[in-house]
Write a protein that holds these residues in place. Sequence first.
Motif, PDB file in Angstrom:
ATOM      1  N   THR A   1       4.090  -8.558  17.905  1.00 54.66           N
ATOM      2  CA  THR A   1       4.230  -7.191  17.402  1.00 54.66           C
ATOM      3  C   THR A   1       4.479  -7.236  15.900  1.00 54.66           C
ATOM      4  O   THR A   1       5.417  -7.886  15.438  1.00 54.66           O
ATOM      5  CB  THR A   1       5.398  -6.468  18.092  1.00 54.66           C
ATOM      6  OG1 THR A   1       5.159  -6.434  19.495  1.00 54.66           O
ATOM      7  CG2 THR A   1       5.543  -5.048  17.558  1.00 54.66           C
ATOM      8  N   ASP A   2       3.642  -6.575  15.160  1.00 52.98           N
ATOM      9  CA  ASP A   2       3.757  -6.561  13.697  1.00 52.98           C
ATOM     10  C   ASP A   2       4.513  -5.309  13.271  1.00 52.98           C
ATOM     11  O   ASP A   2       4.008  -4.187  13.398  1.00 52.98           O
ATOM     12  CB  ASP A   2       2.361  -6.596  13.069  1.00 52.98           C
ATOM     13  CG  ASP A   2       2.418  -6.860  11.574  1.00 52.98           C
ATOM     14  OD1 ASP A   2       3.511  -6.761  10.987  1.00 52.98           O
ATOM     15  OD2 ASP A   2       1.350  -7.154  11.002  1.00 52.98           O
ATOM     16  N   ASP A   3       5.752  -5.495  12.802  1.00 49.36           N
ATOM     17  CA  ASP A   3       6.594  -4.364  12.409  1.00 49.36           C
ATOM     18  C   ASP A   3       6.528  -4.053  10.917  1.00 49.36           C
ATOM     19  O   ASP A   3       7.228  -3.161  10.441  1.00 49.36           O
ATOM     20  CB  ASP A   3       8.057  -4.634  12.795  1.00 49.36           C
ATOM     21  CG  ASP A   3       8.235  -4.721  14.301  1.00 49.36           C
ATOM     22  OD1 ASP A   3       7.512  -3.989  15.012  1.00 49.36           O
ATOM     23  OD2 ASP A   3       9.061  -5.534  14.761  1.00 49.36           O
TER      24      ASP A   3
ATOM     25  N   ALA B   1       0.283  -1.128   5.329  1.00 51.01           N
ATOM     26  CA  ALA B   1      -0.431  -1.647   4.161  1.00 51.01           C
ATOM     27  C   ALA B   1      -0.282  -3.154   3.995  1.00 51.01           C
ATOM     28  O   ALA B   1      -1.067  -3.783   3.304  1.00 51.01           O
ATOM     29  CB  ALA B   1       0.052  -0.935   2.899  1.00 51.01           C
ATOM     30  N   TYR B   2       0.753  -3.726   4.663  1.00 52.47           N
ATOM     31  CA  TYR B   2       1.011  -5.153   4.499  1.00 52.47           C
ATOM     32  C   TYR B   2       0.494  -5.990   5.676  1.00 52.47           C
ATOM     33  O   TYR B   2       0.651  -7.190   5.707  1.00 52.47           O
ATOM     34  CB  TYR B   2       2.516  -5.387   4.324  1.00 52.47           C
ATOM     35  CG  TYR B   2       3.071  -4.805   3.050  1.00 52.47           C
ATOM     36  CD1 TYR B   2       3.038  -5.529   1.872  1.00 52.47           C
ATOM     37  CD2 TYR B   2       3.596  -3.519   3.033  1.00 52.47           C
ATOM     38  CE1 TYR B   2       3.530  -4.990   0.690  1.00 52.47           C
ATOM     39  CE2 TYR B   2       4.105  -2.975   1.871  1.00 52.47           C
ATOM     40  CZ  TYR B   2       4.069  -3.713   0.701  1.00 52.47           C
ATOM     41  OH  TYR B   2       4.557  -3.186  -0.458  1.00 52.47           O
ATOM     42  N   ARG B   3      -0.078  -5.315   6.645  1.00 54.83           N
ATOM     43  CA  ARG B   3      -0.565  -6.055   7.829  1.00 54.83           C
ATOM     44  C   ARG B   3      -1.878  -6.763   7.529  1.00 54.83           C
ATOM     45  O   ARG B   3      -2.694  -6.269   6.766  1.00 54.83           O
ATOM     46  CB  ARG B   3      -0.748  -5.102   9.022  1.00 54.83           C
ATOM     47  CG  ARG B   3       0.557  -4.481   9.469  1.00 54.83           C
ATOM     48  CD  ARG B   3       0.333  -3.520  10.599  1.00 54.83           C
ATOM     49  NE  ARG B   3       1.545  -2.763  10.901  1.00 54.83           N
ATOM     50  CZ  ARG B   3       1.621  -1.788  11.787  1.00 54.83           C
ATOM     51  NH1 ARG B   3       0.533  -1.443  12.465  1.00 54.83           N
ATOM     52  NH2 ARG B   3       2.763  -1.163  11.994  1.00 54.83           N
ATOM     53  N   ARG B   4      -2.042  -7.928   8.195  1.00 56.18           N
ATOM     54  CA  ARG B   4      -3.282  -8.683   8.007  1.00 56.18           C
ATOM     55  C   ARG B   4      -4.020  -8.786   9.324  1.00 56.18           C
ATOM     56  O   ARG B   4      -3.412  -8.917  10.367  1.00 56.18           O
ATOM     57  CB  ARG B   4      -2.966 -10.092   7.497  1.00 56.18           C
ATOM     58  CG  ARG B   4      -2.419 -10.095   6.085  1.00 56.18           C
ATOM     59  CD  ARG B   4      -2.320 -11.498   5.540  1.00 56.18           C
ATOM     60  NE  ARG B   4      -1.295 -12.274   6.230  1.00 56.18           N
ATOM     61  CZ  ARG B   4      -1.059 -13.562   5.986  1.00 56.18           C
ATOM     62  NH1 ARG B   4      -1.791 -14.192   5.088  1.00 56.18           N
ATOM     63  NH2 ARG B   4      -0.112 -14.208   6.616  1.00 56.18           N
TER      64      ARG B   4
END
Length: 423
Positions: free
Chosen positions: A414-416, A420-423
């Motif tokens: 899970t990407d919290d 804008a910073y997710r890849r």
Amino acid sequence: MKRTLSAIALSLACTLPAMAQTYAVTNGRVVTNTSAGIIDDGTVVVRDGDIVAVGANVQIPAGATVIDADGGWITPGIFAPVTQLGLVEVALESSTNDSGADDSPYSVALDVADSFNPAGMHIPTTRVEGITRAALVPSTGHNIFGGRGALINTSGETDSVFDTGSFVFADLSQSGASTAGGSRAAAWTFLEAAFGDTRFYPGRYAAHPEGDALHRYDAAALVDVVRGRMPLMVEVDRAADIRRALRFQAENQPVQLIIHGGAEAWMVADELAAANVPVLIDPISNLPGSFDRIGSTLENAARLHEAGVTVAYTTQTADGYWNARLLPQHAGNAVANGVPWDVAFRSITLTPAEIYGVGARYGALAAGYAGDVVVWNGDPLEVMSAPTHVLIDGEETDMETRQTRLRDRYMDITDDTPYAYRR
């Protein structure tokens, strides 16, 4: 002393049965590849590496490890007749590619088993798709011969090679013609000269190590082929080239041929059947990718089977060093184009084993056969089916690969971080 030895012998006698590994694979649709056909709700019992019982009412031995197929399919392991598993890791990185030897002074004498790496990364991904046995076919180097092939299992163990010197590979197609000097006439002349050197081995080499075509060491390696004790696998696709190969066999008895490629084999199906020459084809090869394959058709397999030709399937169009795992899918395509299901399944199990002379041991579920057993969650020729258990020589194998580990590692992350910073 005698009393001590007797005690040791008694101890071993009591211990050995307990050491024997027994599996009972139950509650599945058993495809035997024998006269018993397909057994609904059947059981396969494997003890100490070998199948000991197959049937609908088989008693499960006490202490056996039970594998419940849960209504799925139970089949022999898949046998891939043309691969380069364990020879190539990355095709374009020469340091990881041992499929051929362009700069070697030798050809026929090269034994592909000496290049095989049982720890190759493509072997686990092949095994988990139900392929338990495979033939290693070398690439050619400076002449039409690639060397001697071998047979392996896909366990990844150090003793994976179970037969060496299984056949000699030669390329008589357009690429072989180019290697031989620019024409098919040159390729066939080289083959005839190589056989001439070998027939007179070792006398021809008494004064010099070079013959008309082969070095002394290569001629020695070709002796078993010339005398009919080892098959010669020839890569040809054109109908005209297949006819030339059949004429070569007739003129050089007792040589045994195996045709690899065979895109236009359907055009000479009756002649192949009459000569009892087996053919290794990719049943989904249907495009004229070269002038050798103008007559390619999806009906190639069905027409060959109908004519009585011995046919085994390959994954030639999908590559042989990492996509042999697609073999059941290719067989499924043969069914979609007119081949009966049982014939297509036999063409990726028992038939290739028979072509390589090991059909009394591999490719069927019957007492006395090796314990290569695969449990599937559906029809093995359906693209959405997959193995749930794979046994090789009576040992359950690991169903984990680098791909499954990567899947398990990243599937639930899970990407919290802000979007804008997710890849």
